[in-house]
Design a protein around this motif. Structure first.
Motif, short mmCIF file in Angstrom:
data_model
loop_
_atom_site.label_atom_id
_atom_site.label_comp_id
_atom_site.label_asym_id
_atom_site.label_seq_id
_atom_site.Cartn_x
_atom_site.Cartn_y
_atom_site.Cartn_z
N VAL A 70 0.87 -1.18 0.00
CA VAL A 70 0.00 0.00 0.00
C VAL A 70 0.90 1.23 0.00
O VAL A 70 1.80 1.33 0.83
N GLU A 71 0.68 2.12 -0.94
CA GLU A 71 1.45 3.36 -1.01
C GLU A 71 0.50 4.53 -1.16
O GLU A 71 -0.51 4.44 -1.85
N ARG A 72 0.84 5.62 -0.52
CA ARG A 72 0.09 6.86 -0.70
C ARG A 72 0.83 7.71 -1.72
O ARG A 72 2.01 7.97 -1.57
N GLU A 73 0.09 8.09 -2.74
CA GLU A 73 0.68 8.84 -3.84
C GLU A 73 -0.10 10.13 -4.06
O GLU A 73 -1.32 10.17 -3.91
N TRP A 74 0.64 11.17 -4.41
CA TRP A 74 0.05 12.49 -4.62
C TRP A 74 -0.78 12.48 -5.90
O TRP A 74 -0.33 12.03 -6.95
N VAL A 75 -2.01 12.96 -5.79
CA VAL A 75 -2.89 13.10 -6.95
C VAL A 75 -3.10 14.59 -7.17
O VAL A 75 -3.78 15.26 -6.40
N GLU A 76 -2.46 15.09 -8.20
CA GLU A 76 -2.44 16.52 -8.48
C GLU A 76 -3.85 17.11 -8.62
O GLU A 76 -4.14 18.17 -8.08
N SER A 77 -4.72 16.40 -9.33
CA SER A 77 -6.06 16.93 -9.58
C SER A 77 -6.89 17.09 -8.32
O SER A 77 -7.82 17.89 -8.27
N ARG A 78 -6.55 16.35 -7.28
CA ARG A 78 -7.28 16.44 -6.02
C ARG A 78 -6.47 17.14 -4.94
O ARG A 78 -6.99 17.40 -3.86
N GLN A 79 -5.19 17.39 -5.20
CA GLN A 79 -4.30 18.05 -4.24
C GLN A 79 -4.25 17.30 -2.90
O GLN A 79 -4.26 17.90 -1.84
N GLN A 80 -4.19 15.97 -2.99
CA GLN A 80 -4.15 15.11 -1.81
C GLN A 80 -3.38 13.84 -2.14
O GLN A 80 -3.26 13.46 -3.30
N HIS A 81 -2.95 13.17 -1.09
CA HIS A 81 -2.39 11.83 -1.24
C HIS A 81 -3.54 10.83 -1.18
O HIS A 81 -4.47 11.00 -0.39
N PHE A 82 -3.46 9.82 -2.02
CA PHE A 82 -4.44 8.73 -2.03
C PHE A 82 -3.72 7.41 -1.91
O PHE A 82 -2.63 7.23 -2.46
N ALA A 83 -4.36 6.48 -1.23
CA ALA A 83 -3.79 5.14 -1.07
C ALA A 83 -4.02 4.35 -2.36
O ALA A 83 -5.11 4.36 -2.93
N HIS A 84 -2.96 3.68 -2.78
CA HIS A 84 -3.02 2.75 -3.90
C HIS A 84 -2.61 1.38 -3.38
O HIS A 84 -1.58 1.26 -2.70
N VAL A 85 -3.40 0.39 -3.70
CA VAL A 85 -3.18 -0.98 -3.23
C VAL A 85 -2.67 -1.79 -4.41
O VAL A 85 -3.36 -1.95 -5.41
N PHE A 86 -1.44 -2.30 -4.28
CA PHE A 86 -0.75 -2.96 -5.39
C PHE A 86 -0.92 -4.47 -5.33
O PHE A 86 0.05 -5.22 -5.19
N GLY A 87 -2.15 -4.91 -5.45
CA GLY A 87 -2.44 -6.34 -5.48
C GLY A 87 -3.90 -6.59 -5.17
O GLY A 87 -4.61 -5.71 -4.68
#
Length: 116
Positions: A70-87
């Motif tokens: 699980v990584e939190r990555e910056w989403v420019e369009s929302r100006q926030q970090h979002f969790a991405h689940v890699f599996g």
């Protein structure tokens, strides 16, 4: 906890296979997730007018224990970090599930258990 708005077909397939793997896992390599404070804006932006949706609550510690990154990555369009689940997510990591629908005005609401 992490939250995923799930399409009816994706949730039905997860119940049959024992794992949740949305189409964006195959297409992008990860499953998009939200934290609790991001759920309603995600629903408004990406699911307007949609019926039959599900809100899945995932235990992040259980995902990590199962070896799912699980990584939190910056989403420019929302100006926030979002969790991405890699599996794919085992049903064992899903703690609670709710129907998620809009009211007569098209506004989404959190389940009572998640309202502050």
């Amino acid at each position: 906890m992490l939250y995923r708005i799930a399409e009816p077909a994706d949730w039905a397939q997860a119940q049959q296979t024992g794992i949740f793997a949305s189409p964006n896992l195959a297409a992008e390599g990860f499953i998009h997730c939200s934290e609790q404070h991001q759920i309603l804006e995600t629903a408004r932006r990406y699911y307007p007018g949609r019926m039959g949706l599900w809100l899945l609550e995932w235990d992040e510690a259980a995902l990590k224990a199962a070896g799912v990154r699980v990584e939190r990555e910056w989403v420019e369009s929302r100006q926030q970090h979002f969790a991405h689940v890699f599996g794919p997510v085992s049903l064992q990591a899903i703690r609670r599930v709710w129907h998620l629908g809009a009211d007569a005005t098209g506004e989404f609401h959190l389940p009572p258990e998640l309202r502050g």
